[in-house]
Design a protein around this motif. Sequence first.
Motif, PDB file in Angstrom:
ATOM      1  N   PHE A   1      -3.950   5.857  -0.782  1.00 53.36           N
ATOM      2  CA  PHE A   1      -2.689   5.418  -1.242  1.00 53.36           C
ATOM      3  C   PHE A   1      -1.589   6.587  -1.552  1.00 53.36           C
ATOM      4  O   PHE A   1      -0.566   6.242  -1.480  1.00 53.36           O
ATOM      5  N   PHE A   2      -2.063   7.493  -2.142  1.00 51.70           N
ATOM      6  CA  PHE A   2      -1.156   8.507  -2.653  1.00 51.70           C
ATOM      7  C   PHE A   2      -1.091  10.035  -1.903  1.00 51.70           C
ATOM      8  O   PHE A   2      -0.249  10.633  -1.910  1.00 51.70           O
ATOM      9  N   LEU A   3      -2.286  10.413  -1.338  1.00 52.59           N
ATOM     10  CA  LEU A   3      -2.502  11.703  -0.861  1.00 52.59           C
ATOM     11  C   LEU A   3      -2.687  11.744   0.634  1.00 52.59           C
ATOM     12  O   LEU A   3      -2.651  12.783   1.219  1.00 52.59           O
TER      13      LEU A   3
ATOM     14  N   ASP B   1      -1.385  10.529   4.915  1.00 54.52           N
ATOM     15  CA  ASP B   1      -0.353  10.381   5.668  1.00 54.52           C
ATOM     16  C   ASP B   1      -0.606   9.047   6.391  1.00 54.52           C
ATOM     17  O   ASP B   1       0.553   8.659   7.237  1.00 54.52           O
ATOM     18  N   ILE B   2      -1.625   8.134   6.002  1.00 49.53           N
ATOM     19  CA  ILE B   2      -1.806   6.794   6.460  1.00 49.53           C
ATOM     20  C   ILE B   2      -0.834   5.990   6.010  1.00 49.53           C
ATOM     21  O   ILE B   2      -0.733   5.754   4.923  1.00 49.53           O
ATOM     22  N   TYR B   3      -0.029   5.264   6.979  1.00 44.02           N
ATOM     23  CA  TYR B   3       0.866   4.127   6.315  1.00 44.02           C
ATOM     24  C   TYR B   3       0.129   3.165   5.767  1.00 44.02           C
ATOM     25  O   TYR B   3      -0.807   2.550   6.256  1.00 44.02           O
ATOM     26  N   VAL B   4       0.714   2.677   4.618  1.00 46.60           N
ATOM     27  CA  VAL B   4      -0.024   1.489   3.795  1.00 46.60           C
ATOM     28  C   VAL B   4       1.118   0.733   3.558  1.00 46.60           C
ATOM     29  O   VAL B   4       2.054   0.817   2.652  1.00 46.60           O
ATOM     30  N   SER B   5       1.060  -0.686   4.105  1.00 50.82           N
ATOM     31  CA  SER B   5       1.971  -1.368   3.722  1.00 50.82           C
ATOM     32  C   SER B   5       1.986  -2.323   2.265  1.00 50.82           C
ATOM     33  O   SER B   5       1.198  -2.272   1.704  1.00 50.82           O
ATOM     34  N   ASN B   6       3.143  -2.976   1.870  1.00 52.58           N
ATOM     35  CA  ASN B   6       3.287  -3.713   0.778  1.00 52.58           C
ATOM     36  C   ASN B   6       1.996  -4.630   0.858  1.00 52.58           C
ATOM     37  O   ASN B   6       1.818  -5.051  -0.334  1.00 52.58           O
ATOM     38  N   THR B   7       1.830  -5.281   1.955  1.00 52.21           N
ATOM     39  CA  THR B   7       0.702  -6.369   1.889  1.00 52.21           C
ATOM     40  C   THR B   7      -0.618  -5.814   1.315  1.00 52.21           C
ATOM     41  O   THR B   7      -1.272  -6.543   0.732  1.00 52.21           O
ATOM     42  N   VAL B   8      -0.708  -4.464   1.913  1.00 52.96           N
ATOM     43  CA  VAL B   8      -2.454  -4.097   1.518  1.00 52.96           C
ATOM     44  C   VAL B   8      -2.187  -3.753   0.147  1.00 52.96           C
ATOM     45  O   VAL B   8      -3.232  -3.828  -0.624  1.00 52.96           O
ATOM     46  N   ILE B   9      -1.155  -2.882  -0.271  1.00 53.69           N
ATOM     47  CA  ILE B   9      -1.095  -2.839  -1.812  1.00 53.69           C
ATOM     48  C   ILE B   9      -1.199  -3.927  -2.409  1.00 53.69           C
ATOM     49  O   ILE B   9      -1.819  -3.965  -3.691  1.00 53.69           O
ATOM     50  N   PHE B  10      -0.653  -5.198  -2.149  1.00 48.41           N
ATOM     51  CA  PHE B  10      -0.763  -6.200  -2.961  1.00 48.41           C
ATOM     52  C   PHE B  10      -2.195  -6.929  -2.909  1.00 48.41           C
ATOM     53  O   PHE B  10      -2.649  -7.061  -3.963  1.00 48.41           O
ATOM     54  N   PHE B  11      -2.675  -7.022  -1.856  1.00 53.54           N
ATOM     55  CA  PHE B  11      -4.344  -7.273  -1.558  1.00 53.54           C
ATOM     56  C   PHE B  11      -5.247  -6.294  -2.597  1.00 53.54           C
ATOM     57  O   PHE B  11      -6.153  -6.789  -3.194  1.00 53.54           O
ATOM     58  N   VAL B  12      -4.953  -5.200  -2.484  1.00 54.66           N
ATOM     59  CA  VAL B  12      -5.667  -4.173  -3.218  1.00 54.66           C
ATOM     60  C   VAL B  12      -5.471  -4.450  -4.892  1.00 54.66           C
ATOM     61  O   VAL B  12      -6.427  -4.421  -5.638  1.00 54.66           O
ATOM     62  N   ALA B  13      -4.222  -4.592  -5.228  1.00 55.88           N
ATOM     63  CA  ALA B  13      -4.112  -5.098  -6.706  1.00 55.88           C
ATOM     64  C   ALA B  13      -4.595  -6.321  -7.049  1.00 55.88           C
ATOM     65  O   ALA B  13      -5.267  -6.271  -8.210  1.00 55.88           O
TER      66      ALA B  13
END
Length: 179
Positions: A76-78, A80-92
């Motif tokens: 997520f932070f280091l 270059d792979i694009y991470v969508s808001n949907t992925v971030i929501f699912f992980v959260a």
Amino acid sequence: MRALPNVLSSLRIVLSFLLLAISSPEAFSVLYVLCGISDIADGYIARKFEIETNLGAKLDSLGDFVFWAVVLVIFFFLSDIYVSNTVIFFVAVVALVRLFNFIITKAKFRQWGMLHTLGNKAAGFALYVAILLSIAFAHIPSPLVVGVFSVALASAAEETGILLTSSVYKVNQKSIFLP
């Protein structure tokens, strides 16, 4: 031989932190695969040779936690792979359920740990493969996200059910449906 599973779990913790220092996708992938092999091998060897211990179960859970925490920070932070808001929501969402499970385990059974259910193993494997595919293709396909999220949420919810209904903490309980 008796200490080998604990050595492998400890090695996974060390290798996980080394992942933070790797900038090459190829080198990262090699260390990542070694972490995965150590995760499979520690439990297999302990069960196969009947050398399971409470310390080993705790080291395995700690190794899993450190590995996935480091991988998610990198992802997520280091990277270059694009991470969508949907992925971030699912992980959260999954992370919050897992955190709730840690709190239940500590409050109810006076220890930290994660159950080694078949569902948790399936979720770990699905996430493990998804990360490798994301590295290989430099993006995360949407169907992959939905599939991994579904397995991870189902396994986390199952673990919650087991923890809430059990009177004894059994780290190797296979499922809510199986002892």
